[in-house]
Write a protein that holds these residues in place. Structure first.
Motif, PDB file in Angstrom:
ATOM      1  N   ASP A 274      -1.582  13.935  -4.237  1.00  0.00           N
ATOM      2  CA  ASP A 274      -3.006  13.662  -4.485  1.00  0.00           C
ATOM      3  C   ASP A 274      -3.647  14.847  -5.211  1.00  0.00           C
ATOM      4  O   ASP A 274      -4.418  14.668  -6.147  1.00  0.00           O
ATOM      5  CB  ASP A 274      -3.773  13.454  -3.164  1.00  0.00           C
ATOM      6  CG  ASP A 274      -3.509  12.094  -2.522  1.00  0.00           C
ATOM      7  OD1 ASP A 274      -2.852  11.256  -3.159  1.00  0.00           O
ATOM      8  OD2 ASP A 274      -3.971  11.905  -1.379  1.00  0.00           O
ATOM      9  N   ALA A 275      -3.335  16.055  -4.745  1.00  0.00           N
ATOM     10  CA  ALA A 275      -3.911  17.262  -5.349  1.00  0.00           C
ATOM     11  C   ALA A 275      -3.493  17.388  -6.812  1.00  0.00           C
ATOM     12  O   ALA A 275      -4.317  17.723  -7.668  1.00  0.00           O
ATOM     13  CB  ALA A 275      -3.482  18.497  -4.561  1.00  0.00           C
ATOM     14  N   LEU A 276      -2.220  17.111  -7.099  1.00  0.00           N
ATOM     15  CA  LEU A 276      -1.735  17.202  -8.480  1.00  0.00           C
ATOM     16  C   LEU A 276      -2.427  16.163  -9.358  1.00  0.00           C
ATOM     17  O   LEU A 276      -2.726  16.435 -10.526  1.00  0.00           O
ATOM     18  CB  LEU A 276      -0.208  17.048  -8.520  1.00  0.00           C
ATOM     19  CG  LEU A 276       0.558  18.198  -7.848  1.00  0.00           C
ATOM     20  CD1 LEU A 276       2.039  17.855  -7.742  1.00  0.00           C
ATOM     21  CD2 LEU A 276       0.349  19.524  -8.575  1.00  0.00           C
ATOM     22  N   ALA A 277      -2.726  14.997  -8.790  1.00  0.00           N
ATOM     23  CA  ALA A 277      -3.456  13.970  -9.540  1.00  0.00           C
ATOM     24  C   ALA A 277      -4.887  14.436  -9.826  1.00  0.00           C
ATOM     25  O   ALA A 277      -5.408  14.230 -10.925  1.00  0.00           O
ATOM     26  CB  ALA A 277      -3.464  12.650  -8.767  1.00  0.00           C
ATOM     27  N   VAL A 278      -5.525  15.082  -8.855  1.00  0.00           N
ATOM     28  CA  VAL A 278      -6.892  15.576  -9.037  1.00  0.00           C
ATOM     29  C   VAL A 278      -6.936  16.641 -10.137  1.00  0.00           C
ATOM     30  O   VAL A 278      -7.812  16.603 -11.005  1.00  0.00           O
ATOM     31  CB  VAL A 278      -7.469  16.136  -7.710  1.00  0.00           C
ATOM     32  CG1 VAL A 278      -8.780  16.877  -7.954  1.00  0.00           C
ATOM     33  CG2 VAL A 278      -7.681  15.013  -6.702  1.00  0.00           C
ATOM     34  N   VAL A 279      -5.987  17.585 -10.118  1.00  0.00           N
ATOM     35  CA  VAL A 279      -6.042  18.671 -11.110  1.00  0.00           C
ATOM     36  C   VAL A 279      -5.681  18.200 -12.514  1.00  0.00           C
ATOM     37  O   VAL A 279      -5.896  18.930 -13.476  1.00  0.00           O
ATOM     38  CB  VAL A 279      -5.184  19.903 -10.723  1.00  0.00           C
ATOM     39  CG1 VAL A 279      -5.650  20.499  -9.400  1.00  0.00           C
ATOM     40  CG2 VAL A 279      -3.711  19.595 -10.706  1.00  0.00           C
ATOM     41  N   ALA A 280      -5.202  16.974 -12.650  1.00  0.00           N
ATOM     42  CA  ALA A 280      -4.942  16.432 -13.985  1.00  0.00           C
ATOM     43  C   ALA A 280      -6.257  16.271 -14.750  1.00  0.00           C
ATOM     44  O   ALA A 280      -6.290  16.377 -15.972  1.00  0.00           O
ATOM     45  CB  ALA A 280      -4.217  15.092 -13.885  1.00  0.00           C
ATOM     46  N   THR A 281      -7.371  16.040 -14.009  1.00  0.00           N
ATOM     47  CA  THR A 281      -8.663  15.827 -14.662  1.00  0.00           C
ATOM     48  C   THR A 281      -9.727  16.834 -14.221  1.00  0.00           C
ATOM     49  O   THR A 281     -10.809  16.867 -14.786  1.00  0.00           O
ATOM     50  CB  THR A 281      -9.206  14.417 -14.349  1.00  0.00           C
ATOM     51  OG1 THR A 281      -9.315  14.269 -12.928  1.00  0.00           O
ATOM     52  CG2 THR A 281      -8.283  13.347 -14.898  1.00  0.00           C
TER      53      THR A 281
END
Length: 137
Positions: free
Chosen positions: A53-60
């Motif tokens: 989830d965190a890696l998905a958030v830092v994508a944007t």
């Protein structure tokens, strides 16, 4: 290269010290409590419940500070810290371990994983605020 910023968010007085912050904790109550504390100080905060989830958030979202629970399911906070450290566009990111484990060995593991600070739960709100205030803006 400079990354274009989204439209500015309204922040409280002291907006010059407002930060983009990521809080990662599988305990959603703990994550929300910390996020709310930070939002009251005018920071732009996102939360995630796991490493993926965190890696998905830092994508944007490009945080300047990330508070990482170490005991995450699937991908530990240590592993997540290493993944975040490997992202060139997150250079300068301040990583903070937030964990129930505060022994010397735990602190050593935090340092080895690339974490800058190690807070033991329950975290002291003043310690969190002081830590965020000293991160580069």
């Amino acid at each position: 290269a400079a990354v274009p910023h989204e439209a500015p968010h309204p922040v409280s007085a002291g907006s010059s010290r407002a930060r983009r912050i990521l809080v990662v904790d599988d305990n959603t109550d703990a994550a929300e409590m910390l996020a709310e504390l930070l939002r009251m100080d005018g920071h732009d905060v996102r939360t995630a419940a796991s490493g993926p989830d965190a890696l998905a958030v830092v994508a944007t979202f490009q945080p300047q500070v990330a508070f990482l629970d170490i005991g995450l399911p699937g991908m530990s906070g240590y592993e997540l810290a290493q993944r975040l450290r490997a992202e060139p566009r997150l250079e300068g990111l301040t990583l903070v371990a937030v964990t129930g484990w505060g022994q010397d060995e735990d602190r050593r593991q935090s340092r080895e994983a690339g974490l800058d600070h190690h807070l033991t739960k329950p975290v002291d709100p003043r310690e969190v605020q002081a830590l965020v205030a000293q991160t580069p803006g």
